[in-house]
Design a protein around this motif. Structure first.
Motif, PDB file in Angstrom:
ATOM      1  N   VAL A 109       4.842   3.605  -1.136  1.00  0.00           N
ATOM      2  CA  VAL A 109       3.954   3.064  -2.170  1.00  0.00           C
ATOM      3  C   VAL A 109       2.819   4.067  -2.376  1.00  0.00           C
ATOM      4  CG1 VAL A 109       2.406   1.181  -2.817  1.00  0.00           C
ATOM      5  CG2 VAL A 109       4.555   0.689  -1.625  1.00  0.00           C
ATOM      6  N   LEU A 110       2.789   4.689  -3.540  1.00  0.00           N
ATOM      7  CA  LEU A 110       1.898   5.823  -3.775  1.00  0.00           C
ATOM      8  C   LEU A 110       0.782   5.519  -4.762  1.00  0.00           C
ATOM      9  CD1 LEU A 110       4.487   8.744  -3.923  1.00  0.00           C
ATOM     10  CD2 LEU A 110       3.482   7.600  -1.941  1.00  0.00           C
ATOM     11  N   ARG A 111       0.703   4.307  -5.271  1.00  0.00           N
ATOM     12  CA  ARG A 111      -0.372   3.942  -6.201  1.00  0.00           C
ATOM     13  C   ARG A 111      -0.683   2.463  -6.050  1.00  0.00           C
ATOM     14  NH1 ARG A 111       3.557   7.062  -8.005  1.00  0.00           N
ATOM     15  NH2 ARG A 111       5.458   5.950  -8.521  1.00  0.00           N
ATOM     16  N   VAL A 112      -1.955   2.155  -5.950  1.00  0.00           N
ATOM     17  CA  VAL A 112      -2.399   0.797  -5.649  1.00  0.00           C
ATOM     18  C   VAL A 112      -3.554   0.429  -6.572  1.00  0.00           C
ATOM     19  CG1 VAL A 112      -3.518  -0.656  -3.905  1.00  0.00           C
ATOM     20  CG2 VAL A 112      -1.679   0.907  -3.228  1.00  0.00           C
ATOM     21  N   HIS A 121     -14.863  -0.495  -1.150  1.00  0.00           N
ATOM     22  CA  HIS A 121     -13.668   0.137  -1.695  1.00  0.00           C
ATOM     23  C   HIS A 121     -13.978   1.496  -2.326  1.00  0.00           C
ATOM     24  CE1 HIS A 121     -11.758  -4.125  -2.185  1.00  0.00           C
ATOM     25  NE2 HIS A 121     -11.759  -3.697  -0.937  1.00  0.00           N
ATOM     26  N   LEU A 122     -15.164   1.639  -2.860  1.00  0.00           N
ATOM     27  CA  LEU A 122     -15.517   2.888  -3.543  1.00  0.00           C
ATOM     28  C   LEU A 122     -15.550   4.086  -2.596  1.00  0.00           C
ATOM     29  CD1 LEU A 122     -18.202   1.377  -5.910  1.00  0.00           C
ATOM     30  CD2 LEU A 122     -15.961   2.247  -6.593  1.00  0.00           C
ATOM     31  N   PRO A 123     -16.207   3.988  -1.420  1.00  0.00           N
ATOM     32  CA  PRO A 123     -16.133   5.128  -0.491  1.00  0.00           C
ATOM     33  C   PRO A 123     -14.728   5.353   0.058  1.00  0.00           C
ATOM     34  CG  PRO A 123     -17.376   3.301   0.475  1.00  0.00           C
ATOM     35  CD  PRO A 123     -17.176   2.976  -0.967  1.00  0.00           C
ATOM     36  N   LEU A 124     -13.931   4.299   0.164  1.00  0.00           N
ATOM     37  CA  LEU A 124     -12.537   4.468   0.587  1.00  0.00           C
ATOM     38  C   LEU A 124     -11.796   5.346  -0.403  1.00  0.00           C
ATOM     39  CD1 LEU A 124     -10.070   3.583   2.402  1.00  0.00           C
ATOM     40  CD2 LEU A 124      -9.752   1.716   0.749  1.00  0.00           C
ATOM     41  N   ARG A 137      -2.872   6.675  -4.367  1.00  0.00           N
ATOM     42  CA  ARG A 137      -3.852   6.659  -5.456  1.00  0.00           C
ATOM     43  C   ARG A 137      -4.429   5.251  -5.579  1.00  0.00           C
ATOM     44  NH1 ARG A 137      -3.616  10.898  -8.946  1.00  0.00           N
ATOM     45  NH2 ARG A 137      -1.895  12.343  -8.580  1.00  0.00           N
ATOM     46  N   LEU A 138      -5.732   5.136  -5.677  1.00  0.00           N
ATOM     47  CA  LEU A 138      -6.378   3.833  -5.798  1.00  0.00           C
ATOM     48  C   LEU A 138      -7.020   3.677  -7.173  1.00  0.00           C
ATOM     49  CD1 LEU A 138      -8.194   3.341  -2.358  1.00  0.00           C
ATOM     50  CD2 LEU A 138      -5.891   2.615  -3.032  1.00  0.00           C
ATOM     51  N   PHE A 139      -6.824   2.505  -7.749  1.00  0.00           N
ATOM     52  CA  PHE A 139      -7.506   2.100  -8.975  1.00  0.00           C
ATOM     53  C   PHE A 139      -8.197   0.779  -8.652  1.00  0.00           C
ATOM     54  CE2 PHE A 139      -3.936   4.721 -10.083  1.00  0.00           C
ATOM     55  CZ  PHE A 139      -4.450   5.589 -11.025  1.00  0.00           C
ATOM     56  N   LEU A 140      -9.502   0.741  -8.818  1.00  0.00           N
ATOM     57  CA  LEU A 140     -10.288  -0.357  -8.270  1.00  0.00           C
ATOM     58  C   LEU A 140     -10.864  -1.271  -9.339  1.00  0.00           C
ATOM     59  CD1 LEU A 140     -12.285   1.636  -5.567  1.00  0.00           C
ATOM     60  CD2 LEU A 140     -10.102   0.420  -5.288  1.00  0.00           C
TER      61      LEU A 140
END
Length: 453
Positions: A109-112, A121-124, A137-140
């Motif tokens: 799983v390469l995009r979340v 979550h932002l510093p993560l 890849r993270l989209f918050l």
């Protein structure tokens, strides 16, 4: 082939990382640009990107580059979890967050997309983007808009502005919003060009949500409610049950074509989360999930909390097979009606929610999408091309082609024919960095050891 690949990739992991360009030879590529399988190919990777793809039958010279023999493996762009609840860092403790990131990577799983936001979550995301932490890849989304967090249209508008300024990628709406509050959110979000979506508040309804600019309808929420002639019954939770489960037999299907047309007209997406409903609101007893294999990667306390969340519905007699089966079948039919009409689908499982362990739950979702009738190619598309399109980054990732980010997974069999092969990646490549199966297993073993029963 498996033993050869594992041994080879273990050696590669120790020697490559991001340090140099490398060539992966003798692979078959599911590029996701179309349904064609590219056989016997080589992929040149450098600086985190795919530099070139060429047939092994063509002459080429990569003198001085690290060469990795793929031994006939199949390469695809990896999967998505586009409705997740990323763990929160408590008092600076990021253990749960970091474990979740490894659980995703270990399952390809390469995009979340995070759908309940928190400041931690932002510093993560920043650490992952900087290469300081391994992860997809993270989209918050920011903190959710709901009846509990929104008190007026003015406050809702300011909340949108604050989340945009803070750097969130998306807005998440939960139930309980009044129409004037929703309209304030909608107007401001569209003005600031930040996408939003989520649940459909009962006092807003599906039609207004779609016309108001919802980009994604999470859980396919609102469709059943919109099909029930007597809306007063929907508003009574004792009659309707969770997610209006108990009123499925009252739906007026003659209204569905107009709702499908409206969904297409407003360019909305659907996020089905089939496995959430199968496990949380299915008829399988909560206790049966306590010892399923992937629960070993969660704390006993977390698993017990999930059992506690489902048990009241069982005790109330809501989750009988007689109630559940028609509801789940209707959701499958709804998914296929929307999908076949051309409404784009996002791969998502709502992890870590009730009995859905990060990464592993996506494979449950895939099995249920297949059972509902989606083709293997369309399922893969929902986790690759579609997520990139959702955030208007099509071609940058989610495909295997020259110029795209080097985000892909190697598996033994052709996923266009065998979805089960997705459960056992030999190698994961994220922005060019290589993770072999041994490394992924080490990380899974480490997480399991944290929660020894």
């Amino acid at each position: 082939m498996k033993k050869l690949l594992l041994a080879l990739f273990s050696l590669i992991f120790l020697s490559s990382g991001n340090a140099q360009n490398y060539l992966i030879t003798n692979v078959n590529i599911v590029s996701m640009e179309n349904e064609e399988l590219l056989r016997n190919q080589a992929i040149l990777v450098g600086d985190g990107k795919i530099l070139n793809i060429t047939s092994m039958s063509e002459p080429f010279d990569f003198d001085g580059k690290l060469v990795i023999d793929g031994k006939g493996a199949y390469v695809y762009p990896g999967l998505a979890e586009f409705h997740s609840h990323i763990p929160v860092a408590q008092n600076g403790d990021t253990q749960l967050q970091e474990e979740a990131m490894w659980l995703y990577l270990a399952n390809g799983v390469l995009r979340v997309r995070g759908m309940i936001g928190h400041a931690s979550h932002l510093p993560l995301k920043a650490r992952i983007d900087a290469g300081e932490l391994d992860g997809p890849r993270l989209f918050l989304s920011g903190p959710s808009f709901s009846g509990g967090s929104v008190s007026s249209p003015t406050q809702a508008e300011q909340m949108v502005r604050d989340e945009k300024a803070t750097g969130y990628d998306h807005l998440k709406l939960h139930p309980g919003l009044e129409m004037d509050e929703f309209l304030a959110i909608s107007k401001t979000a569209q003005e600031l060009e930040i996408p939003f979506g989520g649940h459909v508040s009962l006092n807003v309804g599906l039609e207004a949500s779609l016309k108001g600019g919802y980009k994604s309808i999470e859980h396919m929420d609102g469709y059943i409610e919109a099909l029930i002639p007597d809306y007063s019954r929907v508003l009574d939770s004792k009659i309707a049950g969770p997610f209006t489960m108990l009123l499925v037999d009252e739906t007026d299907l003659s209204k569905l074509p107009a709702l499908v047309d409206l969904t297409l007209e407003t360019k909305a997406w659907i996020a089905p989360t089939l496995t959430l409903f199968d496990r949380y609101f299915g008829s399988t007893p909560a206790e049966d999930y306590r010892n399923v294999p992937e629960m070993k990667y969660m704390s006993a306390e977390q698993v017990q909390n999930w059992i506690n969340a489902k048990t009241p519905y069982e005790k109330a007699g809501v989750l009988t097979k007689e109630n559940v089966q028609p509801y789940l079948e209707f959701r499958n039919e709804l998914l296929m009606t929307l999908h076949e009409a051309g409404v784009p689908v996002l791969m998502c499982s709502d992890s870590p929610q009730v009995f859905n362990v990060p990464g592993f739950s996506i494979h449950h979702e895939i099995a249920l999408m297949s059972k509902a009738g989606m083709s293997n190619y369309e399922i893969l598309k929902s986790g690759s091309v579609n997520p990139a399109r959702y955030f208007e980054q099509e071609g940058q990732w989610g495909v295997i082609k020259a110029g795209a980010s080097a985000d892909f997974v190697l598996v033994e069999n052709n996923p266009l024919e065998d979805l089960n092969t997705l459960k056992e990646p030999f190698m994961v490549v994220m922005k060019g960095k290589i993770y072999d199966r041994d490394e992924l297993k080490r990380q899974l073993d480490r997480i399991e050891a944290n929660y020894k029963r």
